[in-house]
Design a protein around this motif. Structure first.
Motif, PDB file in Angstrom:
ATOM      1  N   GLY A   1     -53.321 -13.978  33.391  1.00 35.84           N
ATOM      2  CA  GLY A   1     -51.976 -14.191  32.875  1.00 35.84           C
ATOM      3  C   GLY A   1     -51.460 -15.593  33.094  1.00 35.84           C
ATOM      4  O   GLY A   1     -50.265 -15.803  33.337  1.00 35.84           O
ATOM      5  N   VAL A   2     -52.379 -16.583  33.024  1.00 32.47           N
ATOM      6  CA  VAL A   2     -51.988 -17.976  33.229  1.00 32.47           C
ATOM      7  C   VAL A   2     -52.608 -18.827  32.128  1.00 32.47           C
ATOM      8  O   VAL A   2     -53.380 -18.333  31.282  1.00 32.47           O
ATOM      9  N   SER A   3     -52.281 -20.113  32.140  1.00 32.95           N
ATOM     10  CA  SER A   3     -52.841 -21.023  31.146  1.00 32.95           C
ATOM     11  C   SER A   3     -54.274 -21.422  31.504  1.00 32.95           C
ATOM     12  O   SER A   3     -54.700 -21.284  32.657  1.00 32.95           O
ATOM     13  N   ILE A   4     -54.981 -21.938  30.527  1.00 36.79           N
ATOM     14  CA  ILE A   4     -56.351 -22.424  30.764  1.00 36.79           C
ATOM     15  C   ILE A   4     -56.337 -23.571  31.772  1.00 36.79           C
ATOM     16  O   ILE A   4     -57.204 -23.669  32.645  1.00 36.79           O
ATOM     17  N   ALA A   5     -55.318 -24.447  31.669  1.00 36.09           N
ATOM     18  CA  ALA A   5     -55.218 -25.574  32.603  1.00 36.09           C
ATOM     19  C   ALA A   5     -55.064 -25.081  34.039  1.00 36.09           C
ATOM     20  O   ALA A   5     -55.657 -25.634  34.972  1.00 36.09           O
ATOM     21  N   THR A   6     -54.284 -24.005  34.219  1.00 32.59           N
ATOM     22  CA  THR A   6     -54.099 -23.453  35.561  1.00 32.59           C
ATOM     23  C   THR A   6     -55.392 -22.862  36.093  1.00 32.59           C
ATOM     24  O   THR A   6     -55.715 -22.996  37.285  1.00 32.59           O
ATOM     25  N   VAL A   7     -56.163 -22.207  35.236  1.00 30.24           N
ATOM     26  CA  VAL A   7     -57.466 -21.681  35.645  1.00 30.24           C
ATOM     27  C   VAL A   7     -58.358 -22.824  36.111  1.00 30.24           C
ATOM     28  O   VAL A   7     -58.999 -22.758  37.157  1.00 30.24           O
ATOM     29  N   SER A   8     -58.387 -23.901  35.322  1.00 32.26           N
ATOM     30  CA  SER A   8     -59.234 -25.044  35.661  1.00 32.26           C
ATOM     31  C   SER A   8     -58.832 -25.634  37.006  1.00 32.26           C
ATOM     32  O   SER A   8     -59.682 -25.901  37.868  1.00 32.26           O
ATOM     33  N   ARG A   9     -57.524 -25.821  37.227  1.00 30.21           N
ATOM     34  CA  ARG A   9     -57.058 -26.408  38.473  1.00 30.21           C
ATOM     35  C   ARG A   9     -57.355 -25.482  39.649  1.00 30.21           C
ATOM     36  O   ARG A   9     -57.722 -25.931  40.737  1.00 30.21           O
ATOM     37  N   SER A  10     -57.199 -24.187  39.427  1.00 30.68           N
ATOM     38  CA  SER A  10     -57.442 -23.222  40.506  1.00 30.68           C
ATOM     39  C   SER A  10     -58.903 -23.211  40.916  1.00 30.68           C
ATOM     40  O   SER A  10     -59.233 -23.219  42.106  1.00 30.68           O
ATOM     41  N   LEU A  11     -59.799 -23.204  39.952  1.00 27.25           N
ATOM     42  CA  LEU A  11     -61.226 -23.109  40.243  1.00 27.25           C
ATOM     43  C   LEU A  11     -61.774 -24.388  40.867  1.00 27.25           C
ATOM     44  O   LEU A  11     -62.760 -24.361  41.591  1.00 27.25           O
ATOM     45  N   ARG A  12     -61.113 -25.496  40.589  1.00 30.34           N
ATOM     46  CA  ARG A  12     -61.557 -26.765  41.170  1.00 30.34           C
ATOM     47  C   ARG A  12     -60.868 -27.060  42.495  1.00 30.34           C
ATOM     48  O   ARG A  12     -61.132 -28.090  43.112  1.00 30.34           O
ATOM     49  N   GLY A  13     -59.972 -26.167  42.928  1.00 32.52           N
ATOM     50  CA  GLY A  13     -59.310 -26.355  44.213  1.00 32.52           C
ATOM     51  C   GLY A  13     -58.301 -27.475  44.231  1.00 32.52           C
ATOM     52  O   GLY A  13     -58.008 -28.030  45.296  1.00 32.52           O
ATOM     53  N   LEU A  14     -57.738 -27.817  43.065  1.00 26.58           N
ATOM     54  CA  LEU A  14     -56.775 -28.908  43.002  1.00 26.58           C
ATOM     55  C   LEU A  14     -55.405 -28.455  43.502  1.00 26.58           C
ATOM     56  O   LEU A  14     -55.094 -27.259  43.511  1.00 26.58           O
ATOM     57  N   PRO A  15     -54.558 -29.412  43.908  1.00 29.32           N
ATOM     58  CA  PRO A  15     -53.238 -29.048  44.429  1.00 29.32           C
ATOM     59  C   PRO A  15     -52.291 -28.614  43.318  1.00 29.32           C
ATOM     60  O   PRO A  15     -52.654 -28.582  42.143  1.00 29.32           O
ATOM     61  N   ASP A  16     -51.065 -28.308  43.721  1.00 25.25           N
ATOM     62  CA  ASP A  16     -49.992 -27.915  42.786  1.00 25.25           C
ATOM     63  C   ASP A  16     -50.271 -26.608  42.077  1.00 25.25           C
ATOM     64  O   ASP A  16     -49.836 -26.401  40.934  1.00 25.25           O
TER      65      ASP A  16
END
Length: 337
Positions: free
Chosen positions: A13-28
């Motif tokens: 239930g999130v955006s593709i960008a959020t998935v990418s950031r989550s999987l790469r361990g990025l902040p924010d």
């Protein structure tokens, strides 16, 4: 058909960008959101592939490195030694900092290193059977720094022997009431030096016929502030100790500060010895057990590169030497000043 990043985004239930950031361990990314994305990825058996071109050939030219912490002197030395050797061998270093218990559980559950690395190196972590089995599912060479595991490349030092030498040095100077400032052996991160160096301390006391006193055994958490607090507590015991073994130089620095703030002298009233031979140890005239952390990391990296290059490497643990360095904090005749 393999699941896509769009499938993960839809389920979480999130955006593709959020998935990418989550999987790469990025902040924010909120922790709850990151957990939802990781759960969705795990349920769909989705693995992000940032190195698709390399993966097409079956190689990533990357070695994953797992550490419990990155904000401690020891691990900074480890990463420096590894990075130099891996870079010289044409490999990138991909760092996985566990940080805390949830981070550790997340790593071994999600296994983010899958399809991203050609080999994995774990630094100073005692693995559970389940964690070791999880790593083996990566089907790539494994290496351990500071921990011996059957069938796995291992390099390190003998922490127990080094601690014994430190305490035996204090005993040789006539010290009998020897305090310990160490790390938490019950820490769920299972960081190895607190376990092994404490063993060496106890072995040296036992061999000398000195009874262990838990009243002068305090946690310093491998920091200067922790060492100072631990020593301040120990100084309230009666009788006070005439020596202290700190499991790291940084804790020893704090101990010396506490001793001097109490109006006592180092080493005349209380002798202090550390472990590591940190860059500041000579400046502060600290006796210590010298270990070359960067060299340990470099040796293990070379062995791992040999395996990746197709050579046969024995999995026998390779132990590098430690050395007693006597300075003014235990022997006033050896002072640098």
């Amino acid at each position: 058909m393999s699941p896509s990043i769009e499938d993960v985004a839809r389920r979480a239930g999130v955006s593709i960008a959020t998935v990418s950031r989550s999987l790469r361990g990025l902040p924010d990314v909120a922790e709850s959101t990151r957990d939802r994305v990781l759960t969705a990825a795990r349920e769909l058996d989705y693995v992000a592939s940032p190195f698709a071109a390399r993966l097409a050939s079956g190689r990533t030219s990357t070695v994953g490195v797992v550490v419990p912490f990155v904000d401690r002197w020891f691990f900074a030395q480890v990463l420096g030694g590894l990075e130099r050797e891996l870079q010289a061998g044409g490999y990138d270093l991909l760092l996985y900092n566990l940080g805390d218990t949830p981070g550790r559980e997340r790593f071994f559950t999600v296994m983010p290193a899958r399809k991203r690395v050609d080999a994995l190196l774990v630094a100073s972590l005692v693995l559970t059977d389940m964690e070791l089995e999880a790593l083996k599912t990566l089907n790539c060479p494994l290496a351990m720094l500071g921990v011996e595991v059957d069938g796995v490349l291992c390099t390190g030092i003998d922490d127990r022997a080094g601690a014994r030498v430190a305490v035996e040095h204090l005993i040789s100077l006539g010290r009998r009431r020897i305090a310990l400032i160490g790390g938490d052996t019950e820490d769920p991160m299972r960081f190895t030096p607190p376990l092994y160096r404490r063993d060496g301390y106890l072995q040296a006391l036992s061999s000398a016929g000195i009874e262990y006193d838990p009243q002068i055994d305090e946690l310093g958490y491998f920091t200067v502030a922790g060492g100072e607090q631990a020593m301040s507590t120990i100084l309230q015991r009666d009788p006070r100790p005439d020596a202290v073994f700190a499991e790291s130089d940084e804790m020893a620095y704090g101990a010396m500060r506490a001793i001097r703030r109490a109006g006592l002298r180092v080493p005349e009233d209380i002798a202090v010895i550390g472990f590591d031979d940190h860059e500041s140890a000579e400046l502060l005239d600290l006796s210590t057990i010298r270990q070359d952390v960067s060299a340990q990391a470099a040796v293990l990296a070379k062995r791992l590169l040999n395996v990746l290059g197709g050579d046969t490497e024995t999995t026998t643990a390779e132990l590098l030497p430690t050395e007693l360095v006597v300075r003014g904090s235990t022997d006033p005749t050896r002072t640098s000043y």
